[in-house]
Design a protein around this motif. Structure first.
Motif, PDB file in Angstrom:
ATOM      1  N   VAL A  49      -0.213  -0.529  12.528  1.00 23.08           N
ATOM      2  CA  VAL A  49      -0.284   0.500  13.274  1.00 23.08           C
ATOM      3  C   VAL A  49       1.109   1.374  12.943  1.00 23.08           C
ATOM      4  O   VAL A  49       1.245   2.366  12.582  1.00 23.08           O
ATOM      5  CB  VAL A  49      -0.355   0.701  14.794  1.00 23.08           C
ATOM      6  N   VAL A  50       2.114   0.639  13.021  1.00 21.20           N
ATOM      7  CA  VAL A  50       3.576   1.065  12.700  1.00 21.20           C
ATOM      8  C   VAL A  50       3.709   1.548  11.411  1.00 21.20           C
ATOM      9  O   VAL A  50       4.050   2.403  10.949  1.00 21.20           O
ATOM     10  CB  VAL A  50       4.636   0.075  13.070  1.00 21.20           C
ATOM     11  N   ALA A  51       3.027   0.575  10.167  1.00 20.35           N
ATOM     12  CA  ALA A  51       3.250   0.965   8.872  1.00 20.35           C
ATOM     13  C   ALA A  51       2.461   2.091   8.538  1.00 20.35           C
ATOM     14  O   ALA A  51       2.864   2.921   7.800  1.00 20.35           O
ATOM     15  CB  ALA A  51       2.517  -0.229   8.148  1.00 20.35           C
ATOM     16  N   SER A  52       1.308   2.354   9.365  1.00 21.01           N
ATOM     17  CA  SER A  52       0.716   3.554   8.673  1.00 21.01           C
ATOM     18  C   SER A  52       1.041   4.684   9.572  1.00 21.01           C
ATOM     19  O   SER A  52       1.032   5.810   8.673  1.00 21.01           O
ATOM     20  CB  SER A  52      -1.012   3.396   9.478  1.00 21.01           C
ATOM     21  N   LEU A  53       1.617   4.653  10.752  1.00 18.40           N
ATOM     22  CA  LEU A  53       2.357   5.988  11.094  1.00 18.40           C
ATOM     23  C   LEU A  53       3.376   6.330  10.313  1.00 18.40           C
ATOM     24  O   LEU A  53       3.671   7.631  10.475  1.00 18.40           O
ATOM     25  CB  LEU A  53       2.496   5.794  12.793  1.00 18.40           C
ATOM     26  N   LEU A  54       4.291   5.314   9.756  1.00 19.47           N
ATOM     27  CA  LEU A  54       5.430   5.815   8.993  1.00 19.47           C
ATOM     28  C   LEU A  54       4.901   6.437   7.738  1.00 19.47           C
ATOM     29  O   LEU A  54       5.705   7.196   7.180  1.00 19.47           O
ATOM     30  CB  LEU A  54       6.048   4.784   8.897  1.00 19.47           C
ATOM     31  N   LYS A  55       3.711   6.152   7.204  1.00 22.39           N
ATOM     32  CA  LYS A  55       3.230   6.860   6.032  1.00 22.39           C
ATOM     33  C   LYS A  55       2.421   7.933   6.071  1.00 22.39           C
ATOM     34  O   LYS A  55       2.492   8.650   5.212  1.00 22.39           O
ATOM     35  CB  LYS A  55       2.331   5.595   5.316  1.00 22.39           C
ATOM     36  N   LEU A  56       1.675   8.146   7.212  1.00 24.48           N
ATOM     37  CA  LEU A  56       0.760   9.199   7.487  1.00 24.48           C
ATOM     38  C   LEU A  56       1.486  10.547   7.295  1.00 24.48           C
ATOM     39  O   LEU A  56       0.916  11.633   6.674  1.00 24.48           O
ATOM     40  CB  LEU A  56      -0.055   9.271   8.699  1.00 24.48           C
ATOM     41  N   PRO A  57       2.749  10.773   7.920  1.00 21.95           N
ATOM     42  CA  PRO A  57       3.098  12.160   7.506  1.00 21.95           C
ATOM     43  C   PRO A  57       3.527  12.554   6.124  1.00 21.95           C
ATOM     44  O   PRO A  57       3.642  13.868   5.927  1.00 21.95           O
ATOM     45  CB  PRO A  57       4.434  11.943   8.361  1.00 21.95           C
ATOM     46  N   ASP A  58       3.792  11.759   5.345  1.00 20.63           N
ATOM     47  CA  ASP A  58       3.909  12.142   3.909  1.00 20.63           C
ATOM     48  C   ASP A  58       3.030  11.334   2.777  1.00 20.63           C
ATOM     49  O   ASP A  58       3.390  10.245   2.464  1.00 20.63           O
ATOM     50  CB  ASP A  58       5.692  11.743   3.688  1.00 20.63           C
ATOM     51  N   PRO A  59       1.924  11.851   2.599  1.00 22.01           N
ATOM     52  CA  PRO A  59       0.977  11.014   2.028  1.00 22.01           C
ATOM     53  C   PRO A  59       1.465  10.645   0.497  1.00 22.01           C
ATOM     54  O   PRO A  59       0.859   9.759  -0.244  1.00 22.01           O
ATOM     55  CB  PRO A  59      -0.162  12.014   1.832  1.00 22.01           C
ATOM     56  N   GLN A  60       2.320  11.706   0.046  1.00 26.60           N
ATOM     57  CA  GLN A  60       2.815  11.662  -1.639  1.00 26.60           C
ATOM     58  C   GLN A  60       3.609  10.458  -1.599  1.00 26.60           C
ATOM     59  O   GLN A  60       3.594   9.795  -2.603  1.00 26.60           O
ATOM     60  CB  GLN A  60       3.080  12.860  -1.891  1.00 26.60           C
ATOM     61  N   GLN A  61       4.131  10.165  -0.503  1.00 22.08           N
ATOM     62  CA  GLN A  61       5.108   8.904  -0.752  1.00 22.08           C
ATOM     63  C   GLN A  61       4.518   7.730  -0.700  1.00 22.08           C
ATOM     64  O   GLN A  61       4.752   6.902  -1.299  1.00 22.08           O
ATOM     65  CB  GLN A  61       5.753   8.931   0.648  1.00 22.08           C
ATOM     66  N   SER A  62       3.241   7.478  -0.112  1.00 17.91           N
ATOM     67  CA  SER A  62       2.415   6.324  -0.169  1.00 17.91           C
ATOM     68  C   SER A  62       1.865   6.432  -1.650  1.00 17.91           C
ATOM     69  O   SER A  62       1.735   5.231  -2.126  1.00 17.91           O
ATOM     70  CB  SER A  62       1.103   6.476   0.819  1.00 17.91           C
ATOM     71  N   VAL A  63       1.421   7.619  -2.065  1.00 16.84           N
ATOM     72  CA  VAL A  63       0.804   7.545  -3.627  1.00 16.84           C
ATOM     73  C   VAL A  63       2.162   6.968  -4.672  1.00 16.84           C
ATOM     74  O   VAL A  63       1.824   6.235  -5.412  1.00 16.84           O
ATOM     75  CB  VAL A  63       0.415   8.980  -3.849  1.00 16.84           C
ATOM     76  N   ARG A  64       3.304   7.500  -4.197  1.00 22.08           N
ATOM     77  CA  ARG A  64       4.530   6.963  -5.086  1.00 22.08           C
ATOM     78  C   ARG A  64       4.600   5.473  -5.071  1.00 22.08           C
ATOM     79  O   ARG A  64       4.958   4.957  -5.881  1.00 22.08           O
ATOM     80  CB  ARG A  64       5.775   7.595  -4.693  1.00 22.08           C
ATOM     81  N   ALA A  65       4.642   4.910  -3.664  1.00 26.83           N
ATOM     82  CA  ALA A  65       4.776   3.590  -3.550  1.00 26.83           C
ATOM     83  C   ALA A  65       3.556   2.655  -4.487  1.00 26.83           C
ATOM     84  O   ALA A  65       4.015   1.842  -5.175  1.00 26.83           O
ATOM     85  CB  ALA A  65       4.544   3.216  -2.129  1.00 26.83           C
ATOM     86  N   VAL A  66       2.398   3.074  -4.160  1.00 27.77           N
ATOM     87  CA  VAL A  66       1.351   2.522  -5.091  1.00 27.77           C
ATOM     88  C   VAL A  66       1.544   2.537  -6.500  1.00 27.77           C
ATOM     89  O   VAL A  66       1.371   1.609  -7.242  1.00 27.77           O
ATOM     90  CB  VAL A  66      -0.147   3.010  -4.590  1.00 27.77           C
ATOM     91  N   ARG A  67       1.683   3.821  -6.993  1.00 25.44           N
ATOM     92  CA  ARG A  67       2.295   3.994  -8.502  1.00 25.44           C
ATOM     93  C   ARG A  67       3.397   3.056  -8.878  1.00 25.44           C
ATOM     94  O   ARG A  67       3.235   2.541  -9.876  1.00 25.44           O
ATOM     95  CB  ARG A  67       2.574   5.655  -8.719  1.00 25.44           C
ATOM     96  N   ALA A  68       4.416   2.765  -8.188  1.00 25.86           N
ATOM     97  CA  ALA A  68       5.595   2.205  -8.587  1.00 25.86           C
ATOM     98  C   ALA A  68       5.065   0.888  -8.896  1.00 25.86           C
ATOM     99  O   ALA A  68       6.102   0.031  -9.762  1.00 25.86           O
ATOM    100  CB  ALA A  68       6.500   1.950  -7.406  1.00 25.86           C
ATOM    101  N   TYR A  69       4.056   0.220  -8.508  1.00 24.85           N
ATOM    102  CA  TYR A  69       3.698  -1.138  -8.829  1.00 24.85           C
ATOM    103  C   TYR A  69       3.260  -1.560 -10.265  1.00 24.85           C
ATOM    104  O   TYR A  69       3.219  -2.313 -10.812  1.00 24.85           O
ATOM    105  CB  TYR A  69       2.747  -1.705  -7.927  1.00 24.85           C
ATOM    106  N   GLU A  70       2.900  -0.387 -10.826  1.00 24.81           N
ATOM    107  CA  GLU A  70       2.576  -0.390 -12.202  1.00 24.81           C
ATOM    108  C   GLU A  70       1.243  -1.235 -12.561  1.00 24.81           C
ATOM    109  O   GLU A  70       1.575  -1.932 -13.469  1.00 24.81           O
ATOM    110  CB  GLU A  70       3.749  -0.262 -13.225  1.00 24.81           C
ATOM    111  N   VAL A  71       0.435  -1.156 -11.567  1.00 20.83           N
ATOM    112  CA  VAL A  71      -0.949  -2.055 -11.938  1.00 20.83           C
ATOM    113  C   VAL A  71      -1.869  -1.504 -12.116  1.00 20.83           C
ATOM    114  O   VAL A  71      -3.033  -2.012 -12.347  1.00 20.83           O
ATOM    115  CB  VAL A  71      -0.780  -3.487 -10.910  1.00 20.83           C
ATOM    116  N   LEU A  72      -2.194  -0.377 -11.594  1.00 16.12           N
ATOM    117  CA  LEU A  72      -3.604   0.406 -11.364  1.00 16.12           C
ATOM    118  C   LEU A  72      -3.441   1.526 -12.399  1.00 16.12           C
ATOM    119  O   LEU A  72      -2.542   2.202 -12.730  1.00 16.12           O
ATOM    120  CB  LEU A  72      -3.659   0.928 -10.042  1.00 16.12           C
ATOM    121  N   PRO A  73      -4.650   1.841 -12.617  1.00 13.40           N
ATOM    122  CA  PRO A  73      -4.738   3.034 -13.548  1.00 13.40           C
ATOM    123  C   PRO A  73      -4.606   4.370 -12.938  1.00 13.40           C
ATOM    124  O   PRO A  73      -4.702   4.392 -11.535  1.00 13.40           O
ATOM    125  CB  PRO A  73      -6.393   3.113 -13.775  1.00 13.40           C
ATOM    126  N   GLU A  74      -3.830   5.278 -13.584  1.00 12.18           N
ATOM    127  CA  GLU A  74      -3.307   6.322 -12.871  1.00 12.18           C
ATOM    128  C   GLU A  74      -4.465   7.177 -12.055  1.00 12.18           C
ATOM    129  O   GLU A  74      -4.162   7.626 -11.234  1.00 12.18           O
ATOM    130  CB  GLU A  74      -2.868   7.303 -13.713  1.00 12.18           C
TER     131      GLU A  74
END
Length: 187
Positions: A49-74
């Motif tokens: 719950v804490v992790a999600s509530l810290l991410k929900l206000p800025d969805p683009q930040q979550s997208v940047r985090a996923v992208r930074a791992y460089e493992v998934l297709p864009e």
């Protein structure tokens, strides 16, 4: 005459291990397991719950985090980055409330295995990223020893989730309150 109260055998199977042939019960006995499960539910659910509530206000930040791992297709990154905080919130709330504990714990365990693998591969490849576990994410100057502690934390949460998969019946759970038949009625 024994001063030890023994519950019916069905209670042992539902909440804890069956008694041994000598009458003893291995740890955590029938009274302890549900309390361990409650602690696991509250810790793991609270973290989600804490992790999600810290991410929900800025969805683009979550997208940047996923992208930074460089493992998934864009093509997958924006969708996963946008959905992940919502999934974490649902799993966390289900665990906190004690509803659908086993399915929520399975999803929790799968997510944690993926997170441990993702952080491990980032560390092994020398990527310098913030894991994005509690908001943030993306490239950072020096993650230092944070990868090690992030993996340790996630393995601990994984073990707690595995406990809940194996033993989903816990104290102070809403599931039996909402979904049990009234006493005397069998379905």
């Amino acid at each position: 005459m024994s001063l030890v109260h023994r519950a019916p055998d069905s209670a042992h199977h539902a909440e804890g291990p069956a008694p041994r042939s000598d009458g003893s019960v291995s740890w955590p006995g029938p009274g302890v397991g549900p309390w361990v499960g409650l602690a696991a539910r509250l810790v793991v659910g609270g973290v989600w719950v804490v992790a999600s509530l810290l991410k929900l206000p800025d969805p683009q930040q979550s997208v940047r985090a996923v992208r930074a791992y460089e493992v998934l297709p864009e093509a997958v990154v924006p969708t996963l980055g946008a959905l992940l905080p919502g999934i974490e919130l649902v799993v966390g709330l289900l665990l906190l409330l004690g509803l659908a504990t086993r399915p929520a714990a399975v999803v929790s365990a799968v997510l944690l295995v993926v997170f441990v693998a993702a952080i491990s591969q980032a560390w092994a490849r020398g990527l310098t990223i913030d894991c994005g576990c509690f908001g943030g994410g993306g490239q950072v100057a020096d993650p230092g020893s944070s990868y090690f502690w992030e993996i340790v934390r996630d393995v601990g949460l994984l073990l707690a989730s595995a406990w809940l998969v194996a033993r989903p019946r816990t104290r102070m759970s809403l599931h039996p309150v909402l979904f049990s038949a009234p006493r005397g009625h069998r379905g």
